[in-house]
Scaffold this motif. Structure first.
Motif, PDB file in Angstrom:
ATOM      1  N   SER A 338       0.836  -1.203   0.000  1.00 32.00           N
ATOM      2  CA  SER A 338       0.000   0.000   0.000  1.00 32.00           C
ATOM      3  C   SER A 338       0.870   1.252   0.000  1.00 32.00           C
ATOM      4  O   SER A 338       0.545   2.233  -0.678  1.00 32.00           O
ATOM      5  CB  SER A 338      -0.972  -0.012   1.176  1.00 32.00           C
ATOM      6  OG  SER A 338      -0.284  -0.052   2.385  1.00 32.00           O
ATOM      7  N   GLY A 339       2.003   1.203   0.720  1.00 33.84           N
ATOM      8  CA  GLY A 339       2.951   2.321   0.641  1.00 33.84           C
ATOM      9  C   GLY A 339       3.516   2.462  -0.755  1.00 33.84           C
ATOM     10  O   GLY A 339       3.673   3.572  -1.269  1.00 33.84           O
ATOM     11  N   PHE A 342       1.231   4.247  -3.152  1.00 34.57           N
ATOM     12  CA  PHE A 342       1.320   5.697  -2.944  1.00 34.57           C
ATOM     13  C   PHE A 342       2.577   6.230  -3.626  1.00 34.57           C
ATOM     14  O   PHE A 342       2.545   7.246  -4.316  1.00 34.57           O
ATOM     15  CB  PHE A 342       1.350   5.982  -1.442  1.00 34.57           C
ATOM     16  CG  PHE A 342       1.039   7.397  -1.080  1.00 34.57           C
ATOM     17  CD1 PHE A 342      -0.259   7.762  -0.775  1.00 34.57           C
ATOM     18  CD2 PHE A 342       2.028   8.349  -1.052  1.00 34.57           C
ATOM     19  CE1 PHE A 342      -0.556   9.073  -0.444  1.00 34.57           C
ATOM     20  CE2 PHE A 342       1.732   9.653  -0.728  1.00 34.57           C
ATOM     21  CZ  PHE A 342       0.441  10.019  -0.422  1.00 34.57           C
ATOM     22  N   TYR A 343       3.674   5.493  -3.445  1.00 36.55           N
ATOM     23  CA  TYR A 343       4.946   5.872  -4.059  1.00 36.55           C
ATOM     24  C   TYR A 343       4.827   5.891  -5.581  1.00 36.55           C
ATOM     25  O   TYR A 343       5.373   6.775  -6.250  1.00 36.55           O
ATOM     26  CB  TYR A 343       6.031   4.893  -3.614  1.00 36.55           C
ATOM     27  CG  TYR A 343       7.378   5.150  -4.215  1.00 36.55           C
ATOM     28  CD1 TYR A 343       8.194   6.170  -3.738  1.00 36.55           C
ATOM     29  CD2 TYR A 343       7.853   4.374  -5.260  1.00 36.55           C
ATOM     30  CE1 TYR A 343       9.427   6.414  -4.292  1.00 36.55           C
ATOM     31  CE2 TYR A 343       9.087   4.611  -5.824  1.00 36.55           C
ATOM     32  CZ  TYR A 343       9.866   5.623  -5.334  1.00 36.55           C
ATOM     33  OH  TYR A 343      11.085   5.868  -5.891  1.00 36.55           O
ATOM     34  N   ALA A 426       5.173   8.561   1.163  1.00 36.42           N
ATOM     35  CA  ALA A 426       5.241   7.267   0.478  1.00 36.42           C
ATOM     36  C   ALA A 426       6.369   6.418   1.037  1.00 36.42           C
ATOM     37  O   ALA A 426       6.193   5.249   1.383  1.00 36.42           O
ATOM     38  CB  ALA A 426       5.431   7.502  -1.015  1.00 36.42           C
ATOM     39  N   LYS A 427       7.563   7.034   1.137  1.00 36.32           N
ATOM     40  CA  LYS A 427       8.703   6.258   1.630  1.00 36.32           C
ATOM     41  C   LYS A 427       8.510   5.895   3.101  1.00 36.32           C
ATOM     42  O   LYS A 427       8.860   4.795   3.534  1.00 36.32           O
ATOM     43  CB  LYS A 427       9.994   7.057   1.446  1.00 36.32           C
ATOM     44  CG  LYS A 427      10.448   7.046   0.013  1.00 36.32           C
ATOM     45  CD  LYS A 427      11.922   7.275  -0.120  1.00 36.32           C
ATOM     46  CE  LYS A 427      12.300   7.038  -1.577  1.00 36.32           C
ATOM     47  NZ  LYS A 427      13.665   7.378  -1.872  1.00 36.32           N
ATOM     48  N   ALA A 429       5.698   5.337   4.599  1.00 35.47           N
ATOM     49  CA  ALA A 429       4.736   4.238   4.699  1.00 35.47           C
ATOM     50  C   ALA A 429       5.419   2.905   4.446  1.00 35.47           C
ATOM     51  O   ALA A 429       5.191   1.918   5.157  1.00 35.47           O
ATOM     52  CB  ALA A 429       3.602   4.455   3.699  1.00 35.47           C
ATOM     53  N   MET A 430       6.297   2.867   3.420  1.00 36.50           N
ATOM     54  CA  MET A 430       6.988   1.613   3.119  1.00 36.50           C
ATOM     55  C   MET A 430       7.942   1.235   4.245  1.00 36.50           C
ATOM     56  O   MET A 430       7.986   0.083   4.682  1.00 36.50           O
ATOM     57  CB  MET A 430       7.761   1.751   1.809  1.00 36.50           C
ATOM     58  CG  MET A 430       6.898   1.570   0.582  1.00 36.50           C
ATOM     59  SD  MET A 430       7.865   1.408  -0.901  1.00 36.50           S
ATOM     60  CE  MET A 430       8.191   3.106  -1.271  1.00 36.50           C
ATOM     61  N   SER A 432       7.945   2.162   7.458  1.00 37.75           N
ATOM     62  CA  SER A 432       7.326   1.789   8.727  1.00 37.75           C
ATOM     63  C   SER A 432       6.706   0.404   8.610  1.00 37.75           C
ATOM     64  O   SER A 432       6.731  -0.387   9.550  1.00 37.75           O
ATOM     65  CB  SER A 432       6.282   2.819   9.135  1.00 37.75           C
ATOM     66  OG  SER A 432       5.132   2.677   8.360  1.00 37.75           O
ATOM     67  N   ALA A 433       6.188   0.076   7.411  1.00 32.23           N
ATOM     68  CA  ALA A 433       5.633  -1.270   7.231  1.00 32.23           C
ATOM     69  C   ALA A 433       6.730  -2.322   7.319  1.00 32.23           C
ATOM     70  O   ALA A 433       6.541  -3.401   7.878  1.00 32.23           O
ATOM     71  CB  ALA A 433       4.925  -1.359   5.891  1.00 32.23           C
ATOM     72  N   MET A 508      -4.023   7.514   1.569  1.00 24.70           N
ATOM     73  CA  MET A 508      -3.377   6.314   2.097  1.00 24.70           C
ATOM     74  C   MET A 508      -4.412   5.228   2.394  1.00 24.70           C
ATOM     75  O   MET A 508      -4.165   4.042   2.187  1.00 24.70           O
ATOM     76  CB  MET A 508      -2.608   6.706   3.357  1.00 24.70           C
ATOM     77  CG  MET A 508      -1.476   5.804   3.717  1.00 24.70           C
ATOM     78  SD  MET A 508      -0.249   5.699   2.421  1.00 24.70           S
ATOM     79  CE  MET A 508       0.140   3.981   2.562  1.00 24.70           C
ATOM     80  N   GLU A 512      -4.462   1.491   0.997  1.00 19.75           N
ATOM     81  CA  GLU A 512      -4.534   0.316   1.878  1.00 19.75           C
ATOM     82  C   GLU A 512      -5.657  -0.605   1.445  1.00 19.75           C
ATOM     83  O   GLU A 512      -5.488  -1.828   1.373  1.00 19.75           O
ATOM     84  CB  GLU A 512      -4.736   0.763   3.326  1.00 19.75           C
ATOM     85  CG  GLU A 512      -3.417   1.045   4.030  1.00 19.75           C
ATOM     86  CD  GLU A 512      -3.600   1.871   5.287  1.00 19.75           C
ATOM     87  OE1 GLU A 512      -4.742   1.978   5.767  1.00 19.75           O
ATOM     88  OE2 GLU A 512      -2.585   2.401   5.773  1.00 19.75           O
TER      89      GLU A 512
END
Lengths: 543, 113
Positions: A338-339, A342-343, A426-427, A429-430, A432-433, A508, A512
């Protein structure tokens, strides 16, 4: 009865195809009509794709999403070809039409006169892109790929010139060979599963046993190589920077989405056929995508650092972007994906804006202008001379340099993923995931984390360096003459990226939801094939 | 029968790949044509090799699938042939343009040192 809204699904394919074909009948001189027609078409596409996003994002009853299944010729799937508009397709359509609007408006300043049949080719490219995003059938996907590639062959050569012909000489055969691989893969999959419908293929995979499963994996592997050539994964990507650097500005900007088509298909097919529910085949090729993606990031980052010209830097940024996406798909983690979605949106818009910007920055440096002059000499019509004069004078916007510099800084921040703008979200989100996954991080994931940060840093260094060289160093060059129509699309693209920062939450959530749905291929299959929960398939489609 | 078909596909594909890797544009275009022939035959064979069987049903009544060739790969081959033909023609134009502009028929647009 089919509701009239469902016909929106076919509109993004039919509209540019029909208008593009009609414009072939008009002579080269009737530019104003063509200009108006194509502007109207891309604007309509933008509205339609926004509507599709809104529809896909509306939950129906207790279901996650309402996807529209549109059986062509009303043959019931899997026997007929279906178009499927779900969240992912609608999102890609929206990005495509935003890019289409920006590139077309930019080209109206001068590039549309640099060669024949520009509008038709441009609209056919949009037809192919939209079709590839919408189709739910493997062979149909091939046909749309060929449409978009055929249009792109023409567009790469748009403006003519030796550099473009030379780049085309590499670009075309590579894609022709990739298309052959595509066909081999598709026919192998058909030979094993007896179906070409993507949802149906996904449903068949868990039931396959040893000998057919091996054949299926070979077919999927060959198919994957074909898409990875398009997505530009490392050993298959040497053609990409040269081609993008040689292509004319609006074309290069439009090509920012071309690698994403490959990424889109891999994302869709990989999760459909080799997701967690695929039984023995689950996760096939994930390591290849992951490590291939990492290698692509490294190659792209080195290229970004080593680029002499701003165009090549853009080409290598495309590679960094697709490498990041491929590695994210390879992790097989829905939060990372999902990140990554967005990216995908942010980096595509930013690279498009960058390619448009580069021409304006370079204009003051008198580089590359000679190619344009030559091609206008060859293709220009006598009645253009008056227009040309206006054109060359242009409107010198006060503080042009300040605006160009500001836009360049915004592009740098977006591509490097620094805090104020949406590239950072975007970065983040990736990352932290990747870091939050069940407390412990696999050593493999560390490589991705480090490369993600390092590639951002390298992009920052390289782009600051070339930005300083291009904009700050007093070289005695004249101030570039920029027309409002050229700065407008860049501003709009960057504005959307800023908007994505402010509306980061809703955007976001959309990503997701998209990633979650991708992880339930059986639900998707039921929806498309209409064997399970209620779907919006017209009742008359029943046999 | 099967061995003849697979040998044919293999030889066509191998010759095609070798020619595509050659440095002259004309060799590349012939190689691409050979590869597309091999691919077309391959698609055709993925519908299983059947002899003396039409790809249509007898009128009136449900046919016997064992006495019938798979019609779908034939339709696919038809599409692939048309697309392949168009692409070859297009590449031919680019090839001639490159020959005219660079004055050489080398794929890089300049002779190797």
């Amino acid at each position: 009865m089919r509701s009239p809204v469902d016909h929106l699904v076919i509109a993004p394919i039919l509209l540019p195809l029909a208008v593009g074909a009609f414009m072939l009948l008009l002579g080269e001189r009737r530019r104003r009509i063509k200009m108006a027609l194509s502007l109207g078409t891309v604007a309509a596409l933008l509205v339609i794709s926004m509507a599709l996003v809104a529809i896909a994002n509306t939950p129906v009853g207790d279901r996650w999403s309402s996807l529209i299944v549109y059986p062509l010729g009303n043959w019931p799937p899997p026997f007929g070809i279906v178009l499927v508009a779900d969240r992912l397709s609608a999102l890609m359509l929206l990005v495509t039409s935003i890019l289409g609007c920006a590139a077309l408006v930019f080209s109206l300043a001068r590039w549309h006169r640099a060669g024949p049949r520009f509008y038709t080719l441009f609209l056919f490219l949009l037809t192919g892109l939209n079709g590839a995003f919408l189709t739910g059938d493997l062979f149909n996907l091939f046909v749309f790929f060929e449409i978009l590639l055929a249009a792109s062959y023409g567009l790469v050569l748009h403006g003519s010139g030796t550099a473009r012909v030379r780049a085309g000489l590499h670009y075309i055969p590579i894609n022709l060979v990739a298309s052959s691989l595509f066909l081999v893969g598709v026919s192998l999959i058909y030979g094993v599963t007896g179906t070409l419908n993507m949802a149906d293929v996904g449903r068949m995979v868990p039931a396959l046993s040893s000998p057919s499963l091996v054949l299926f994996e070979i077919g999927a592997g060959i198919l994957g190589v074909a898409f990875l050539v398009k997505a530009g994964m490392w050993p298959l990507s040497f053609w990409l920077p040269t081609t993008y650097a040689a292509a004319s500005t609006p074309v290069a900007a439009m090509f920012a989405i071309m690698t994403k088509v490959g990424v889109y298909v891999i994302l869709r097919l990989f999760l459909l056929a080799f997701g967690e529910e695929a039984g023995a085949a689950a996760g096939f090729g994930a390591e290849w995508l992951y490590f291939g993606g990492l290698a692509t990031i490294v190659f792209g980052a080195i290229g970004v650092l080593a680029s002499q010209s701003l165009q090549r830097l853009g080409g290598y940024s495309v590679l960094v972007s697709s490498g990041t996406l491929l590695a994210a798909i390879g992790t097989g983690n829905s939060a990372v994906i999902s990140g990554a979605l967005f990216y995908l949106v942010v980096s595509t818009l930013a690279i498009c804006a960058y390619f448009l910007l580069v021409e304006l920055v370079e204009r003051g440096r008198q580089a590359g202008a000679d190619v344009l002059a030559v091609s206008q000499e060859v293709f220009g019509d006598p009645d253009d001379e008056i227009e040309d004069e206006e054109d060359e004078v242009g409107v010198a916007i006060p503080a042009t340099i300040a605006m160009l510099g500001g836009a360049f800084v915004a592009c740098t921040v977006l591509l490097a993923g620094l805090p104020p703008l949406s590239g950072f979200i975007a970065k983040f989100a990736m990352l932290s995931a990747l870091l939050n996954e069940a407390g412990s991080i696999k050593p493999d994931d560390w490589a991705f984390v480090i490369l993600l940060m390092l590639s951002g840093f390298i992009t920052l260094v390289a782009m600051s360096r070339s930005g300083i060289r291009a904009l700050w160093v007093p070289s005695g060059d004249e101030i570039p003459r920029v027309r409002a129509i050229e700065i407008l699309p860049i501003g709009a693209l960057l504005f959307i990226c800023v908007g994505l920062t402010i509306l980061g939450g809703p955007a976001m959530r959309y990503m997701e939801a998209t990633a979650q749905v991708l992880y339930w291929p059986q639900v998707y299959a039921q929806d498309v094939l209409g064997t399970g929960a209620p779907v919006r398939v017209p009742s008359e489609a029943a046999p | 029968m099967e061995i003849v078909l697979s040998l044919g596909i293999g030889i066509l594909a191998a010759s095609g790949v070798w020619l595509v890797l050659r440095p002259r544009t004309f060799q590349v275009i012939i190689g691409l044509s050979l590869i597309s022939y091999a691919v077309n035959l391959f698609i055709f064979s993925m519908g299983r090799v059947t002899l003396d069987a039409p790809p249509i049903l007898a009128p009136g009544g449900i046919g016997d699938p064992t006495k019938m060739a798979d019609p779908l790969p034939q339709a696919l081959v038809l599409t692939a042939i048309v697309i392949g033909f168009a692409m070859t023609a297009l590449f031919l134009v680019v090839l001639l343009a490159a020959r005219g502009r660079t004055g050489t028929d080398h794929v890089d647009g300049r002779e190797a040192e």
